[in-house]
Design a protein around this motif. Sequence first.
Motif, PDB file in Angstrom:
ATOM      1  N   ARG A 162       0.843  -1.186   0.000  1.00 62.16           N
ATOM      2  CA  ARG A 162       0.000   0.000   0.000  1.00 62.16           C
ATOM      3  C   ARG A 162       0.882   1.241   0.000  1.00 62.16           C
ATOM      4  NH1 ARG A 162      -5.035  -1.015   0.291  1.00 62.16           N
ATOM      5  NH2 ARG A 162      -5.762   0.924   1.203  1.00 62.16           N
ATOM      6  N   VAL A 163       0.381   2.308  -0.614  1.00 56.14           N
ATOM      7  CA  VAL A 163       1.078   3.595  -0.615  1.00 56.14           C
ATOM      8  C   VAL A 163       0.084   4.675  -0.196  1.00 56.14           C
ATOM      9  CG1 VAL A 163       2.789   2.987  -2.374  1.00 56.14           C
ATOM     10  CG2 VAL A 163       0.624   4.021  -3.066  1.00 56.14           C
ATOM     11  N   THR A 164       0.627   5.757   0.295  1.00 57.33           N
ATOM     12  CA  THR A 164      -0.183   6.916   0.636  1.00 57.33           C
ATOM     13  C   THR A 164       0.000   7.956  -0.457  1.00 57.33           C
ATOM     14  OG1 THR A 164       0.040   6.497   3.002  1.00 57.33           O
ATOM     15  CG2 THR A 164      -0.597   8.718   2.346  1.00 57.33           C
ATOM     16  N   LEU A 165      -1.112   8.439  -0.997  1.00 55.71           N
ATOM     17  CA  LEU A 165      -1.096   9.526  -1.971  1.00 55.71           C
ATOM     18  C   LEU A 165      -1.536  10.797  -1.263  1.00 55.71           C
ATOM     19  CD1 LEU A 165      -2.855   7.987  -5.118  1.00 55.71           C
ATOM     20  CD2 LEU A 165      -0.413   8.055  -4.577  1.00 55.71           C
ATOM     21  N   LYS A 166      -0.817  11.865  -1.526  1.00 56.15           N
ATOM     22  CA  LYS A 166      -1.157  13.157  -0.938  1.00 56.15           C
ATOM     23  C   LYS A 166      -1.107  14.201  -2.043  1.00 56.15           C
ATOM     24  CE  LYS A 166       0.811  14.102   3.039  1.00 56.15           C
ATOM     25  NZ  LYS A 166       1.830  14.540   4.029  1.00 56.15           N
ATOM     26  N   LEU A 167      -2.257  14.779  -2.388  1.00 54.55           N
ATOM     27  CA  LEU A 167      -2.311  15.936  -3.280  1.00 54.55           C
ATOM     28  C   LEU A 167      -2.115  17.141  -2.374  1.00 54.55           C
ATOM     29  CD1 LEU A 167      -5.421  14.824  -5.316  1.00 54.55           C
ATOM     30  CD2 LEU A 167      -3.084  14.972  -6.189  1.00 54.55           C
ATOM     31  N   PHE A 168      -1.087  17.954  -2.616  1.00 55.88           N
ATOM     32  CA  PHE A 168      -0.756  18.965  -1.625  1.00 55.88           C
ATOM     33  C   PHE A 168      -0.201  20.252  -2.218  1.00 55.88           C
ATOM     34  CE2 PHE A 168       3.283  17.150  -2.540  1.00 55.88           C
ATOM     35  CZ  PHE A 168       4.248  18.075  -2.168  1.00 55.88           C
ATOM     36  N   ILE A 169      -0.241  21.287  -1.384  1.00 51.44           N
ATOM     37  CA  ILE A 169       0.416  22.568  -1.651  1.00 51.44           C
ATOM     38  C   ILE A 169       1.187  22.896  -0.382  1.00 51.44           C
ATOM     39  CG2 ILE A 169      -1.533  24.010  -0.878  1.00 51.44           C
ATOM     40  CD1 ILE A 169       0.124  25.109  -3.963  1.00 51.44           C
ATOM     41  N   ALA A 170       2.420  23.401  -0.531  1.00 53.64           N
ATOM     42  CA  ALA A 170       3.264  23.644   0.640  1.00 53.64           C
ATOM     43  C   ALA A 170       4.205  24.804   0.387  1.00 53.64           C
ATOM     44  CB  ALA A 170       4.075  22.388   0.971  1.00 53.64           C
ATOM     45  N   ALA A 171       4.550  25.485   1.472  1.00 50.92           N
ATOM     46  CA  ALA A 171       5.525  26.567   1.402  1.00 50.92           C
ATOM     47  C   ALA A 171       6.403  26.513   2.649  1.00 50.92           C
ATOM     48  CB  ALA A 171       4.836  27.924   1.286  1.00 50.92           C
ATOM     49  N   SER A 172       7.699  26.601   2.431  1.00 51.31           N
ATOM     50  CA  SER A 172       8.672  26.581   3.519  1.00 51.31           C
ATOM     51  C   SER A 172       8.657  27.905   4.264  1.00 51.31           C
ATOM     52  CB  SER A 172      10.065  26.326   2.939  1.00 51.31           C
ATOM     53  OG  SER A 172      11.069  26.640   3.882  1.00 51.31           O
ATOM     54  N   SER A 173       8.939  27.847   5.564  1.00 53.61           N
ATOM     55  CA  SER A 173       9.000  29.079   6.350  1.00 53.61           C
ATOM     56  C   SER A 173      10.279  29.865   6.092  1.00 53.61           C
ATOM     57  CB  SER A 173       8.856  28.776   7.841  1.00 53.61           C
ATOM     58  OG  SER A 173       9.907  27.959   8.294  1.00 53.61           O
ATOM     59  N   ALA A 174      11.128  29.378   5.178  1.00 51.73           N
ATOM     60  CA  ALA A 174      12.355  30.101   4.822  1.00 51.73           C
ATOM     61  C   ALA A 174      12.062  31.386   4.056  1.00 51.73           C
ATOM     62  CB  ALA A 174      13.278  29.206   3.996  1.00 51.73           C
ATOM     63  N   GLN A 175      10.831  31.525   3.554  1.00 50.26           N
ATOM     64  CA  GLN A 175      10.452  32.740   2.826  1.00 50.26           C
ATOM     65  C   GLN A 175       8.940  32.899   2.869  1.00 50.26           C
ATOM     66  OE1 GLN A 175      11.679  32.124  -1.261  1.00 50.26           O
ATOM     67  NE2 GLN A 175       9.674  31.332  -1.787  1.00 50.26           N
ATOM     68  N   SER A 176       8.457  34.095   2.621  1.00 44.54           N
ATOM     69  CA  SER A 176       7.009  34.289   2.542  1.00 44.54           C
ATOM     70  C   SER A 176       6.534  33.864   1.154  1.00 44.54           C
ATOM     71  CB  SER A 176       6.629  35.736   2.843  1.00 44.54           C
ATOM     72  OG  SER A 176       7.245  36.600   1.934  1.00 44.54           O
ATOM     73  N   ALA A 177       5.294  33.380   1.086  1.00 42.55           N
ATOM     74  CA  ALA A 177       4.728  32.917  -0.185  1.00 42.55           C
ATOM     75  C   ALA A 177       3.210  32.914  -0.086  1.00 42.55           C
ATOM     76  CB  ALA A 177       5.228  31.516  -0.523  1.00 42.55           C
ATOM     77  N   ASP A 178       2.552  33.107  -1.219  1.00 36.47           N
ATOM     78  CA  ASP A 178       1.102  33.001  -1.350  1.00 36.47           C
ATOM     79  C   ASP A 178       0.879  32.227  -2.644  1.00 36.47           C
ATOM     80  OD1 ASP A 178      -1.629  33.268  -1.741  1.00 36.47           O
ATOM     81  OD2 ASP A 178      -1.672  35.397  -1.236  1.00 36.47           O
ATOM     82  N   ILE A 179       0.669  30.912  -2.524  1.00 38.28           N
ATOM     83  CA  ILE A 179       0.596  30.048  -3.706  1.00 38.28           C
ATOM     84  C   ILE A 179      -0.660  29.188  -3.675  1.00 38.28           C
ATOM     85  CG2 ILE A 179       3.077  29.985  -4.147  1.00 38.28           C
ATOM     86  CD1 ILE A 179       3.153  27.246  -2.734  1.00 38.28           C
ATOM     87  N   GLY A 180      -1.083  28.780  -4.859  1.00 36.99           N
ATOM     88  CA  GLY A 180      -2.250  27.928  -4.981  1.00 36.99           C
ATOM     89  C   GLY A 180      -2.162  27.050  -6.212  1.00 36.99           C
ATOM     90  N   GLY A 181      -3.036  26.076  -6.243  1.00 43.04           N
ATOM     91  CA  GLY A 181      -3.120  25.199  -7.390  1.00 43.04           C
ATOM     92  C   GLY A 181      -4.450  24.470  -7.400  1.00 43.04           C
ATOM     93  N   TYR A 182      -4.891  24.087  -8.575  1.00 38.72           N
ATOM     94  CA  TYR A 182      -6.164  23.406  -8.775  1.00 38.72           C
ATOM     95  C   TYR A 182      -5.903  21.988  -9.262  1.00 38.72           C
ATOM     96  CZ  TYR A 182      -7.959  28.222  -9.004  1.00 38.72           C
ATOM     97  OH  TYR A 182      -8.267  29.528  -8.745  1.00 38.72           O
ATOM     98  N   ILE A 183      -6.655  21.029  -8.712  1.00 40.28           N
ATOM     99  CA  ILE A 183      -6.620  19.649  -9.194  1.00 40.28           C
ATOM    100  C   ILE A 183      -8.025  19.321  -9.686  1.00 40.28           C
ATOM    101  CG2 ILE A 183      -6.256  17.221  -8.608  1.00 40.28           C
ATOM    102  CD1 ILE A 183      -3.667  18.653  -8.250  1.00 40.28           C
ATOM    103  N   ALA A 184      -8.139  18.959 -10.971  1.00 34.43           N
ATOM    104  CA  ALA A 184      -9.445  18.622 -11.541  1.00 34.43           C
ATOM    105  C   ALA A 184      -9.729  17.136 -11.449  1.00 34.43           C
ATOM    106  CB  ALA A 184      -9.541  19.084 -12.988  1.00 34.43           C
ATOM    107  N   GLY A 185      -8.709  16.309 -11.283  1.00 31.53           N
ATOM    108  CA  GLY A 185      -8.969  14.884 -11.128  1.00 31.53           C
ATOM    109  C   GLY A 185      -7.786  14.018 -11.444  1.00 31.53           C
ATOM    110  N   LEU A 186      -7.917  12.759 -11.050  1.00 32.93           N
ATOM    111  CA  LEU A 186      -6.973  11.702 -11.373  1.00 32.93           C
ATOM    112  C   LEU A 186      -7.741  10.679 -12.189  1.00 32.93           C
ATOM    113  CD1 LEU A 186      -6.080  12.880  -8.467  1.00 32.93           C
ATOM    114  CD2 LEU A 186      -4.719  10.829  -8.349  1.00 32.93           C
TER     115      LEU A 186
END
Length: 194
Positions: A162-186
């Motif tokens: 078994r594997v774990t799938l994670k659809l994700f968005i992430a930003a490191s605290s090393a810099q400020s960021a405002d990011i996004g993304g859309y997933i329509a499907g697999l």
Amino acid sequence: QRSVTAFRRRGGLRAPAGWQIYERRGSGDQTSVEPVDAFGVKAVYLHVVQDGQPDPSSWSHTGLIQEISFPTHAFSVTMLSEAPFVAAPGGWPLTAFGLEVSDPKNGLIWVLFQPTGNGDLEYDLPSGHHIKVFDVPLGQWTTRSIDVPAMYRALNWEPADRVTLKLFIAASSAQSADIGGYIAGLADDPATTR
């Protein structure tokens, strides 16, 4: 097809069937996961605002997670990225939008959907994490094929049950960021399924 857009209420949270919403964020950061109609396409929108202040885990991230049987063939992901690829010297990502594949035996793979300006990238970090970045167009719907069995073979990893799938968005605290993304499907990749 694994739906990420058919949200249902379970336990107070709204998440697509089979998926769970997760989030980790610092005190001044923001995260969200929500169903949207993006440019005429039903999708899930993943968003993180990182204030650039130190966080306990060094990252703020959110997304959808589920455990599945090890995939036997490739599948495709349809997405729209608003998250340019940013990395520190040595390749450590500072922003990430994509799919994490992990299992307790081998480690994890990040398949990222982010404009690099330099074509697709693929490399390993000293931690053992494997990174594959698809250089996708910023702000345009696109589909990429993810072949987990081929990735495991290339890494000489034994497939897990078994594997774990994670659809994700992430930003490191090393810099400020405002990011996004859309997933329509697999979906099953028609080139690899018959």
